[in-house]
Design an enzyme around this catalytic site. Structure first.
Site, mmCIF file in Angstrom:
data_model
loop_
_atom_site.group_PDB
_atom_site.id
_atom_site.type_symbol
_atom_site.label_atom_id
_atom_site.label_comp_id
_atom_site.label_asym_id
_atom_site.label_seq_id
_atom_site.Cartn_x
_atom_site.Cartn_y
_atom_site.Cartn_z
ATOM 1 N N LYS A 77 -0.702 -4.171 -3.281
ATOM 2 C CA LYS A 77 -2.021 -3.579 -3.023
ATOM 3 C C LYS A 77 -2.061 -2.186 -3.633
ATOM 4 C CE LYS A 77 -5.473 -2.188 0.292
ATOM 5 N NZ LYS A 77 -5.641 -0.855 -0.351
ATOM 6 N N SER A 113 0.808 -1.202 0.000
ATOM 7 C CA SER A 113 0.000 0.000 0.000
ATOM 8 C C SER A 113 0.856 1.272 0.000
ATOM 9 C CB SER A 113 -0.949 -0.065 1.196
ATOM 10 O OG SER A 113 -1.955 0.897 1.128
ATOM 11 N N ASP A 128 10.520 5.259 -9.976
ATOM 12 C CA ASP A 128 10.148 5.806 -11.276
ATOM 13 C C ASP A 128 10.790 7.160 -11.533
ATOM 14 O OD1 ASP A 128 8.658 3.563 -11.620
ATOM 15 O OD2 ASP A 128 6.733 4.583 -11.924
#
Length: 450
Positions: A334, A309, A320
């Protein structure tokens, strides 16, 4: 941008454990959220035949069931059933469970400190115990299956209901009957309840110039505490860190805004995370603001199957944006967002309303974050190897790039605390410190209260 973060919380893999064992997102102005969401729902016609069939079953149960059943019980059961088959994180919360959710949001609650998910047979699967809690001290491990509480089989029909059975006055004890992989017989583990106050961030110096922070959960104060530790480590290093290890292993998540704030601590610009759902209110995008606390020094992030999460939001954003190297094993996966909608009787429903996306636009729902450098422990250490993941949960929300467990167990095999030593070695390489110049790895560099 609408303060979506206050109303859509990245709840942990098991929502009930949030209500009991982990600080969940604070839901601000829930009535407005509920009304706005209801107003935004598209009009649709429910087939009259389906309504007639439901009424027929309702009447049959009401008239012929062996014991009397109230209308309230039947209607609550129907609503629970409506949500139960959607996905593992949508749920009906009665008034007590809703109050427990609010209590946990305040930052202190009475329990044992473990993240759970309920399986189809009603047993409870442990995602991870929280650092320094009674569950961790008693030896509860990721992957354990709780079949009975104080000698009674788990009877609740939802994770939320089951979690209330673990609550109790601080100082009282509870006996959990646990099935553990590799153990021929069930184990009875006694745990003493206490008021849980999770320290979300701990930090220390690994070597001169190289810092370590352990984030065990994402709470309201996590961003502030992270900054405090970074400033302290930087001062200890003479004003600037040469590298930082961020340990997110067995961190099941918490507040989305806390993860956004943590990521923003190391980014100067760019997207951190975005959410997308069917309703306009579910769409949002969070951007970094200028101010990297460690001024571009290299970062290594440690993750494992228990990193879920909000942990995945932080790891995905830093990866990224090419701000960190990710080490460990694939994370939990999740990538869904839940909205809590209060009902007029004090109950509430928790409904999955969106998926979240990393800066590259990739959903990690049921896929997780793949490490840049794969590490895994010897067989039997579920916290760092396989473990339960989102893709293993019944009725889980489908992922765009879904990955099943067991397909990514490659990489270096490490034991115990050598994860931090390996991360430190990578930091030194990234910082341009030759092995001959480096001091011996810190053999006692272990996560606090693990």
């Amino acid at each position: 941008m609408r303060l979506f973060v206050a109303t859509l919380s990245l709840l942990l893999p098991c929502a009930a454990a949030l209500a009991q064992e982990a600080p969940p997102s604070t839901v601000e102005e829930p009535e407005d959220v509920a009304l706005e969401a209801q107003d935004a729902l598209p009009e649709s016609q429910v087939p009259i035949a389906e309504i007639q069939r439901y009424v027929a079953v309702f009447r049959a149960v009401k008239q012929a069931y062996v014991d009397p059943v109230s209308d309230q019980e039947l209607m609550q059961g129907a609503i629970r059933g409506l949500l139960q088959d959607l996905d593992p994180h949508s749920a009906y919360l009665d008034e007590d469970e809703s109050e427990a959710l609010d209590e946990a949001a305040a930052g202190a609650y009475d329990g044992i400190g473990v993240e759970l998910v309920q399986q189809p047979d009603r047993t409870l699967r442990v995602i991870a115990p929280f650092d320094g809690t009674p569950a961790a001290r008693a030896g509860i491990k990721p992957g354990d299956v709780i079949t009975a509480i104080d000698g009674r089989p788990v009877a609740a029909d939802s994770t939320e209901g089951a979690s209330t059975e673990l609550r109790g006055p601080p100082g009282s004890t509870i006996t959990l009957t646990v099935l553990r992989e590799g153990e021929p017989e069930a184990l009875d583990i006694r745990v003493k309840r206490e008021t849980i106050r999770i320290v979300s961030v701990r930090g220390r110096s690994l070597e001169p110039g190289f810092g370590y922070v352990r984030i065990s959960a994402f709470q309201t104060d996590t961003g502030r505490e992270l900054a405090r530790h970074i400033y302290g480590l930087s001062a200890e290093a003479g004003g600037k860190l040469r590298g930082l290890v961020i340990d997110l292993r067995s961190n099941p998540g918490g507040l989305l805004n806390a993860a956004v704030e943590a990521a923003d601590s190391f980014l100067d610009e760019g997207v951190i995370v975005s959410t997308r759902g069917r309703l306009p209110i579910a769409d949002s995008e969070f951007h970094a603001t200028a101010g990297d606390l460690i001024e571009g020094a290299p970062i290594v992030v440690l993750i494992d199957a228990g990193s879920a999460s909000a942990s995945e939001v932080l790891a995905g954003a830093l990866r990224d944006q090419k701000r960190a190297t990710i080490m460990g094993s694939r994370s939990f996966g999740k990538g869904s967002v839940q909205t809590v909608l209060p009902l007029d009787n004090g109950d509430s429903i928790k409904l999955t309303t969106a998926r979240y996306y990393t800066p590259s636009g990739r959903s990690i729902q049921a896929a997780g974050i793949a490490p840049d450098i794969a590490l895994h422990a010897p067989e039997g250490d579920r916290a760092a190897t396989g473990g339960l993941r989102e893709s293993d949960l019944p009725n889980h929300l489908a992922g765009d790039d879904e990955v099943r467990d067991g397909t990514y167990a490659q990489g270096e095999i490490l034991a115990g605390d050598s994860y931090i030593d390996r991360a430190l070695a990578e930091l030194k390489r990234l910082a341009g410190v030759a092995p001959a110049q480096a001091a011996a790895p810190a053999g006692e560099a272990t996560p606090d209260a693990r």
